[in-house]
Design a protein around this motif. Structure first.
Motif, short mmCIF file in Angstrom:
data_model
loop_
_atom_site.label_atom_id
_atom_site.label_comp_id
_atom_site.label_asym_id
_atom_site.label_seq_id
_atom_site.Cartn_x
_atom_site.Cartn_y
_atom_site.Cartn_z
N ALA A 128 46.11 56.79 28.53
CA ALA A 128 45.35 55.68 27.96
C ALA A 128 45.46 54.47 28.89
O ALA A 128 46.31 54.43 29.79
N THR A 129 44.62 53.47 28.66
CA THR A 129 44.63 52.28 29.54
C THR A 129 45.98 51.56 29.51
O THR A 129 46.33 50.85 30.44
N LEU A 130 46.75 51.76 28.42
CA LEU A 130 48.05 51.10 28.36
C LEU A 130 49.15 51.92 29.03
O LEU A 130 50.33 51.56 29.01
N ARG B 236 39.05 52.28 39.72
CA ARG B 236 39.12 52.82 38.36
C ARG B 236 40.37 52.32 37.63
O ARG B 236 40.31 51.97 36.45
N ILE B 237 41.49 52.26 38.34
CA ILE B 237 42.72 51.81 37.65
C ILE B 237 42.85 50.29 37.68
O ILE B 237 43.74 49.72 37.07
N GLY B 238 41.96 49.62 38.44
CA GLY B 238 42.00 48.16 38.48
C GLY B 238 43.04 47.62 39.45
O GLY B 238 43.58 46.54 39.24
N LEU B 239 43.29 48.34 40.54
CA LEU B 239 44.20 47.81 41.56
C LEU B 239 43.46 46.82 42.45
O LEU B 239 44.05 45.86 42.95
N ILE B 240 42.17 47.09 42.65
CA ILE B 240 41.32 46.14 43.38
C ILE B 240 40.10 45.84 42.52
O ILE B 240 39.73 46.64 41.67
#
Ligand code: FES
Length: 548
Positions: free
Chosen positions: A395-397, A472-476
């Protein structure tokens, strides 16, 4: 190098030291004292079987829990399994040339500080040696986790060789704060001496006479650089987090934060009159590595608005152009460099660097080098998180959807390779710090991610990241792919530029004074941005800067 001793299967009888066992397996252990317990270089990290080893000796009192000196620590059992590894080195994937950097395409003149006049070798015009052999210099990117060195011919500008190794100072902790704490208590400068020992072994293996090396230029974060120069780093660990050089400059005692010292004084085994030059730091934790990146991307002459993100244990962030430059340093921790993650490792042979989960649930991986998998490096971890998210396993968390506490990778390996929820938590925090740093610096600059013309992803890790997984994971941030340029190790490139060009070195000295330092720790929104950034979801490129 990984060592695996199955005590009842081999002739590793009780009483042998781990150093002896490694020698029997023809594995080289760094040493300058030949097993006397004096040089402290023969470090090994024990990953399994500490209970089968002799108690810690007085010579090992300085070491953290998992570390031992292999010449002091002996096997005390005839059964069981001991797994350990020396500090990893060599064949790390270092790009010899950074990619698509403006400095690679624009004209600049070879203009080193070390020159020749007949057989006279001159440093800033002053004779320091006589020789007819080619003259050389070294550039070093001194990272908290990895060290990269490059040997250059100063008469041609060519790269002669390069080398890399895991920073052996890991025994003093994995991040800069732990190292500062260690060095402040230790008056013997053990961190510096151990690093110089490893550097010396790397230099000895270069294909030139070390006495023909006349300058060493160092890029590194403020703590790593100052430790190398044997300066007190206590003030970098205390608010307002300033290097002693920055404090002295404010007091008018020096005109620059850059450092110069004789190689002989620092124990570096090159020509004793060679100069060791530490590039200027910007401010606080924004160090000489960030400065080197600015030189590498030619920021002093850049019209466009560019961002540089050099992801590491400390992530360096730079934003601006020739008119206005902001910089920040994020204490992201070592998770994306393989530290603090159970099966994490640096990007070395044996590291899983790419991961895909197939429709049937099986896992496809790419391993660096022709070797069984030993662990997962940063780009592999980013891929794995992205794939777990894409296939709804996480999950996103950062929780596994099936209620388990780990995801095992079914790959060819001597030991199980897996990712736990606790690993994911470490990675989430590292990502959160990076994203929060980006939000703060863009916010303070007064632009959104959309407004940037070029987004350089720097560093060995940044070079090999899968951009789609990272988004996708929001690293950039979720900016168009065409704006993202993966440039490789910009810090070593900048250090090389400063080694080869006096003009560039001067340009950097001037530019470093113009940079505005965004102090993340003091920013009122940092914590909010951090909490949001810990979630595994894309970071939208457009937002309204609060200062706009
Ligand atoms: S070999 Fe020097 S301390 Fe172990």
């Amino acid at each position: 190098m990984q060592l695996h001793f199955n005590l009842h299967q081999h002739d590793f009888t009780a009483g042998l030291s781990l150093f002896d066992c490694a020698e029997a397996l023809q594995i080289k252990v760094p040493t300058s004292c030949r097993k006397q317990g004096k040089c402290k270089e023969c470090l090994v990290e024990i990953t399994e079987g500490m209970e089968f080893l002799s108690p810690r000796t007085a010579e090992e009192a300085h070491l953290g829990q998992k570390f031992r000196l292999s010449c002091r620590c002996k096997i005390v059992s005839d059964t069981g399994v001991v797994r350990c590894h020396t500090m990893r080195r060599g064949e790390m994937r270092i790009e010899r040339h950074a990619f698509e950097l403006p400095t690679r395409t624009k004209n600049w003149r070879l203009d080193p500080c070390v020159t020749r006049d007949g057989d006279r070798i001159l440093l800033d015009g002053v004779e320091i040696a006589r020789s007819t052999a080619p003259i050389h210099g070294l550039a070093m990117d001194l990272g908290t986790t990895t060290v990269v060195i490059r040997l250059l011919n100063l008469e041609t500008g060519e790269v002669v060789a390069d080398a890399s190794f895991e920073n052996p100072q890991r025994f003093g902790g994995s991040d800069v704060m732990a190292r500062i704490h260690f060095d402040t208590r230790d008056k013997s400068k053990l961190l510096q001496r151990t690093l110089v020992g490893y550097l010396s072994h790397a230099i000895e293996e270069f294909p030139v006479d070390p006495q023909a090396i006349y300058e060493l230029v160092i890029a590194g974060n403020s703590t790593m650089r100052d430790l190398f120069f044997r300066l007190c780093v206590h003030s970098i660990g205390q608010s307002p987090y300033r290097s002693i050089t920055e404090l002295e400059m404010e007091e008018g005692k020096r005109g620059t934060t850059s450092l110069c010292e004789l190689a002989g004084k620092l124990g570096v085994p090159i020509h004793p009159k060679a100069r060791v030059y530490g590039l200027p730091i910007i401010s606080g934790h924004v160090g000489a590595d960030a400065a080197a990146c600015m030189l590498a991307v030619d920021l002093a002459n850049e019209e466009r608005t560019v961002a540089v993100m050099d992801i590491g244990t400390n992530t360096e962030l730079i934003l601006g152009n020739k008119n206005k430059i902001f910089a920040a340093s994020c204490p992201a921790g070592p998770a994306f460099e393989g530290g603090a993650v159970a099966c994490g490792m640096p990007g070395l042979p044996g590291a899983i660097e790419k991961i895909k989960i197939l429709d049937d649930g099986s896992v496809q991986v790419a391993v660096i080098g022709d070797t069984p998998a030993e662990g997962i490096c940063g780009s592999g971890l980013v891929d794995l998180l992205s794939e777990l998210l894409r296939t709804n396993r996480m999950a996103t968390l950062g929780r596994f959807e099936n209620g388990e506490d780990r995801f095992a990778l079914d790959v060819k390996s001597d030991s199980p390779i897996y990712l736990t929820e606790s690993d994911i938590n470490e990675l989430a925090q590292a990502k959160g710090a990076n994203v929060a740093g980006l939000r703060v610096i863009f916010n303070d600059y007064g632009i959104s991610f959309d407004d940037v013309d070029v987004f350089y992803l720097a560093g060995g890790f940044g070079r090999h990241l899968n951009v789609e997984s990272s988004k996708r994971i929001g690293l950039i941030p979720n900016i168009p792919d065409e704006k993202i340029i993966q440039v490789g190790n910009a810090a070593i490139e900048g250090a090389c530029m400063a080694l080869l060009s006096r003009a560039k070195r001067n340009e950097l000295e001037t530019m470093a004074r113009r940079v505005r330092h965004c102090r993340l720790e003091a920013h009122e929104r940092f914590f909010d941005f951090f909490v949001e950034g810990c979630q595994f979801k894309p970071v939208e490129a457009s937002f309204k800067p609060e200062n706009a």
